[in-house]
Write an enzyme that holds these catalytic residues in place. Sequence first.
Site, PDB file in Angstrom:
ATOM      1  N   LYS A  35       0.837  -1.197   0.000  1.00 34.91           N
ATOM      2  CA  LYS A  35       0.000   0.000   0.000  1.00 34.91           C
ATOM      3  C   LYS A  35       0.879   1.257   0.000  1.00 34.91           C
ATOM      4  O   LYS A  35       0.673   2.183  -0.774  1.00 34.91           O
ATOM      5  CB  LYS A  35      -0.873  -0.025   1.268  1.00 34.91           C
ATOM      6  CG  LYS A  35      -2.245   0.546   1.075  1.00 34.91           C
ATOM      7  CD  LYS A  35      -3.107   0.313   2.306  1.00 34.91           C
ATOM      8  CE  LYS A  35      -4.283  -0.580   1.978  1.00 34.91           C
ATOM      9  NZ  LYS A  35      -5.296  -0.651   3.022  1.00 34.91           N
ATOM     10  N   LEU A 153     -17.612   9.957   7.367  1.00 37.26           N
ATOM     11  CA  LEU A 153     -17.615  10.043   5.900  1.00 37.26           C
ATOM     12  C   LEU A 153     -18.238   8.800   5.275  1.00 37.26           C
ATOM     13  O   LEU A 153     -18.257   7.723   5.865  1.00 37.26           O
ATOM     14  CB  LEU A 153     -16.195  10.258   5.357  1.00 37.26           C
ATOM     15  CG  LEU A 153     -15.113   9.207   5.607  1.00 37.26           C
ATOM     16  CD1 LEU A 153     -15.268   7.990   4.732  1.00 37.26           C
ATOM     17  CD2 LEU A 153     -13.747   9.822   5.381  1.00 37.26           C
ATOM     18  N   ALA A 255     -35.770   1.853  -0.777  1.00 34.08           N
ATOM     19  CA  ALA A 255     -35.873   0.397  -0.608  1.00 34.08           C
ATOM     20  C   ALA A 255     -34.873  -0.283  -1.536  1.00 34.08           C
ATOM     21  O   ALA A 255     -34.564   0.209  -2.614  1.00 34.08           O
ATOM     22  CB  ALA A 255     -37.295  -0.043  -0.933  1.00 34.08           C
ATOM     23  N   GLY A 260     -25.241  -3.208   3.299  1.00 31.85           N
ATOM     24  CA  GLY A 260     -24.010  -3.993   3.418  1.00 31.85           C
ATOM     25  C   GLY A 260     -22.888  -3.022   3.707  1.00 31.85           C
ATOM     26  O   GLY A 260     -23.114  -1.966   4.307  1.00 31.85           O
ATOM     27  N   CYS A 263     -19.273  -0.851   7.257  1.00 31.29           N
ATOM     28  CA  CYS A 263     -19.627  -0.251   8.553  1.00 31.29           C
ATOM     29  C   CYS A 263     -20.920  -0.790   9.166  1.00 31.29           C
ATOM     30  O   CYS A 263     -20.887  -1.340  10.268  1.00 31.29           O
ATOM     31  CB  CYS A 263     -19.719   1.268   8.413  1.00 31.29           C
ATOM     32  SG  CYS A 263     -18.114   2.014   8.086  1.00 31.29           S
ATOM     33  N   ARG A 331     -16.888  -5.265   0.984  1.00 29.76           N
ATOM     34  CA  ARG A 331     -17.124  -5.849   2.306  1.00 29.76           C
ATOM     35  C   ARG A 331     -18.630  -5.970   2.580  1.00 29.76           C
ATOM     36  O   ARG A 331     -19.366  -5.005   2.491  1.00 29.76           O
ATOM     37  CB  ARG A 331     -16.433  -5.003   3.382  1.00 29.76           C
ATOM     38  CG  ARG A 331     -14.921  -5.177   3.354  1.00 29.76           C
ATOM     39  CD  ARG A 331     -14.214  -4.321   4.392  1.00 29.76           C
ATOM     40  NE  ARG A 331     -14.052  -2.945   3.975  1.00 29.76           N
ATOM     41  CZ  ARG A 331     -13.329  -2.035   4.629  1.00 29.76           C
ATOM     42  NH1 ARG A 331     -12.723  -2.370   5.751  1.00 29.76           N
ATOM     43  NH2 ARG A 331     -13.226  -0.806   4.174  1.00 29.76           N
TER      44      ARG A 331
HETATM   45  P1  NAD Z   1      -9.327  -0.310   6.064  1.00 27.48           P
HETATM   46  O1  NAD Z   1      -9.301  -1.752   6.313  1.00 27.48           O
HETATM   47  O2  NAD Z   1      -9.599   0.203   4.678  1.00 27.48           O
HETATM   48  O3  NAD Z   1      -7.933   0.332   6.519  1.00 27.48           O
HETATM   49  C1  NAD Z   1      -7.283   0.040   7.717  1.00 27.48           C
HETATM   50  C2  NAD Z   1      -5.783   0.122   7.460  1.00 27.48           C
HETATM   51  O4  NAD Z   1      -5.096   0.071   8.708  1.00 27.48           O
HETATM   52  C3  NAD Z   1      -5.225  -1.034   6.626  1.00 27.48           C
HETATM   53  O5  NAD Z   1      -4.570  -0.496   5.487  1.00 27.48           O
HETATM   54  C4  NAD Z   1      -4.240  -1.746   7.569  1.00 27.48           C
HETATM   55  O6  NAD Z   1      -3.116  -2.264   6.892  1.00 27.48           O
HETATM   56  C5  NAD Z   1      -3.868  -0.605   8.504  1.00 27.48           C
HETATM   57  N1  NAD Z   1      -3.329  -1.005   9.808  1.00 27.48           N
HETATM   58  C6  NAD Z   1      -3.824  -1.919  10.679  1.00 27.48           C
HETATM   59  N2  NAD Z   1      -3.041  -1.977  11.791  1.00 27.48           N
HETATM   60  C7  NAD Z   1      -2.044  -1.076  11.612  1.00 27.48           C
HETATM   61  C8  NAD Z   1      -0.914  -0.675  12.400  1.00 27.48           C
HETATM   62  N3  NAD Z   1      -0.675  -1.180  13.613  1.00 27.48           N
HETATM   63  N4  NAD Z   1      -0.091   0.257  11.898  1.00 27.48           N
HETATM   64  C9  NAD Z   1      -0.302   0.787  10.671  1.00 27.48           C
HETATM   65  N5  NAD Z   1      -1.355   0.447   9.885  1.00 27.48           N
HETATM   66  C10 NAD Z   1      -2.205  -0.469  10.348  1.00 27.48           C
HETATM   67  O7  NAD Z   1     -10.395   0.298   7.078  1.00 27.48           O
HETATM   68  P2  NAD Z   1     -11.334   1.581   6.901  1.00 27.48           P
HETATM   69  O8  NAD Z   1     -12.502   1.254   6.062  1.00 27.48           O
HETATM   70  O9  NAD Z   1     -10.489   2.760   6.549  1.00 27.48           O
HETATM   71  O10 NAD Z   1     -11.861   1.741   8.395  1.00 27.48           O
HETATM   72  C11 NAD Z   1     -11.024   2.196   9.431  1.00 27.48           C
HETATM   73  C12 NAD Z   1     -11.899   2.544  10.622  1.00 27.48           C
HETATM   74  O11 NAD Z   1     -12.763   3.643  10.299  1.00 27.48           O
HETATM   75  C13 NAD Z   1     -12.823   1.410  11.077  1.00 27.48           C
HETATM   76  O12 NAD Z   1     -12.949   1.447  12.464  1.00 27.48           O
HETATM   77  C14 NAD Z   1     -14.146   1.776  10.433  1.00 27.48           C
HETATM   78  O13 NAD Z   1     -15.238   1.256  11.136  1.00 27.48           O
HETATM   79  C15 NAD Z   1     -14.115   3.274  10.513  1.00 27.48           C
HETATM   80  N6  NAD Z   1     -14.946   3.946   9.501  1.00 27.48           N
HETATM   81  C16 NAD Z   1     -14.939   3.492   8.217  1.00 27.48           C
HETATM   82  C17 NAD Z   1     -15.699   4.164   7.262  1.00 27.48           C
HETATM   83  C18 NAD Z   1     -15.728   3.669   5.831  1.00 27.48           C
HETATM   84  O14 NAD Z   1     -16.576   4.142   5.080  1.00 27.48           O
HETATM   85  N7  NAD Z   1     -14.854   2.780   5.413  1.00 27.48           N
HETATM   86  C19 NAD Z   1     -16.441   5.297   7.611  1.00 27.48           C
HETATM   87  C20 NAD Z   1     -16.389   5.737   8.929  1.00 27.48           C
HETATM   88  C21 NAD Z   1     -15.634   5.050   9.868  1.00 27.48           C
END
Ligand code: NAD
Length: 435
Positions: A35, A153, A255, A260, A263, A331
């Site tokens: 990444k 977001l 509807a 999915g 989140c 997901r």
């Molecule tokens: P994601 O899986 O896309 O990204 C998480 C990243 O964290 C991965 O790239 C992983 O390699 C990295 N990571 C994990 N452990 C690490 C460490 N110790 N050091 C460095 N990097 C590390 O997840 P996401 O969709 O961005 O979601 C992240 C959080 O935000 C979750 O808690 C999610 O619920 C929340 N969230 C997501 C969204 C969304 O739309 N995706 C919206 C609001 C909140």
Amino acid sequence: MKLAMIGSGYVGLVSGACFADFGHQVVCVDKDDKKISDLNRNIMPIYEPGLADLVKRNVDAERLSFSTDLAASIKDCDAIFIAVGTPSRRGDGHADLSYVYAASEEIADSIGKRTVVITKSTVPVGTGDEVQHIIEKKQPRDRFAVVSNPEFLREGAAIRDFKRPDRIVIGTEDAWAKEVMTEIYRPLFLNESPILFTGRRTAELTKYAANAFLATKITFINEIADLCEKVGADVQEVARGIGLDNRIGSKFLHAGPGYGGSCFPKDTLALIKTAQDNDSPIRIVEAVVQVNDQRKRAMGRKVIHALDGDVRDKRVALLGLTFKPNTDDMRDAPSIAIAQTLIDAGAIVSAYDPEGMESAKELMPDVAMTDSSYTAATDADAVVIVTEWDAFRALDLEKLAQVMNGNILVDLRNIYNPAEVAQSSLVYSSVGRLR
Ligand code: NAD
């Protein structure tokens, strides 16, 4: 200000790039080597409209950089955001906090100056206390503050949502942390986005309450849609009729095949667990999860029904696989359960999605991925619109009918007008509407 974003996924990368665009100095950290090396070559690891340009602009301006070295990256930062994943823990539905705690341990080892540590990941109530506890073991208490700043977001509109949020929620009891957070979000404050300061636990719960409420709204209108089909009413008109009431609001009343994504499914489960653990069950959300789980397969059965109840050796084309348009995120996408239901019943399934096929391939190895809507539809007995990508909104219905073997169009997103489809040679069914 100097900021570090730990985790460069959908949330970390977008937030980091937007903070850099506000003028902050940002390093996005991830433990995924590929990444980071891709990002360093301006190759985006995810599809999000506008993200590549935003990243490039800020890298060129030397405000945004990428690293796998957490310790070096956070050393002289004013604030460190944790934006790692919090998926469902296998087996029990609790949020898996192992990534958050692992990141906290690493932060504890390397804080180099007085710093605010902010959980942007969605985490259950009390996680901030545990993060504080972890850091306290290695750092003096006056060296850091732990803040909850949940992210709201939406994928597909993430940059706009981040830059023009409905609100920013900041949970902290610490006056100095409040000042730092105000400075970080100052550009949004000037845009008059409301900043809500709350206690840390309140902020943590607010995020789950928001997602559970939205999931409930979707599930409610989905059940009303089912009733509409039974009694000869139109769910879109019902949705408009109730949505114009300001107390209800018109959003999230479409509807469809069930929610999915990355989140709602995991966050509703985690909230249920927190509530049960605290002897305060939230039965509405328990019902929502159950109804939504059943709905995805029910949509597969709806397609089977449209094909007279038997899909053995029939060809079905799925248009759209991602859980929503304008993302590549697969997901918990409803398409996974829909495809499986059809395959289990003996159908041969093809698909096309503008951005999701790369990750979909692994999740649905028995589905033939194709390069366009019309290729997917070639020789199909039925075409099913699963995700409402713009590319599917103006299909040439006659051309579609010509390449197909059958004439069934099942629109699980209600993006076509039944009267218009009636003028083609296709037989149309949608969700909660009169034909
Ligand atoms: P994601 O899986 O896309 O990204 C998480 C990243 O964290 C991965 O790239 C992983 O390699 C990295 N990571 C994990 N452990 C690490 C460490 N110790 N050091 C460095 N990097 C590390 O997840 P996401 O969709 O961005 O979601 C992240 C959080 O935000 C979750 O808690 C999610 O619920 C929340 N969230 C997501 C969204 C969304 O739309 N995706 C919206 C609001 C909140």
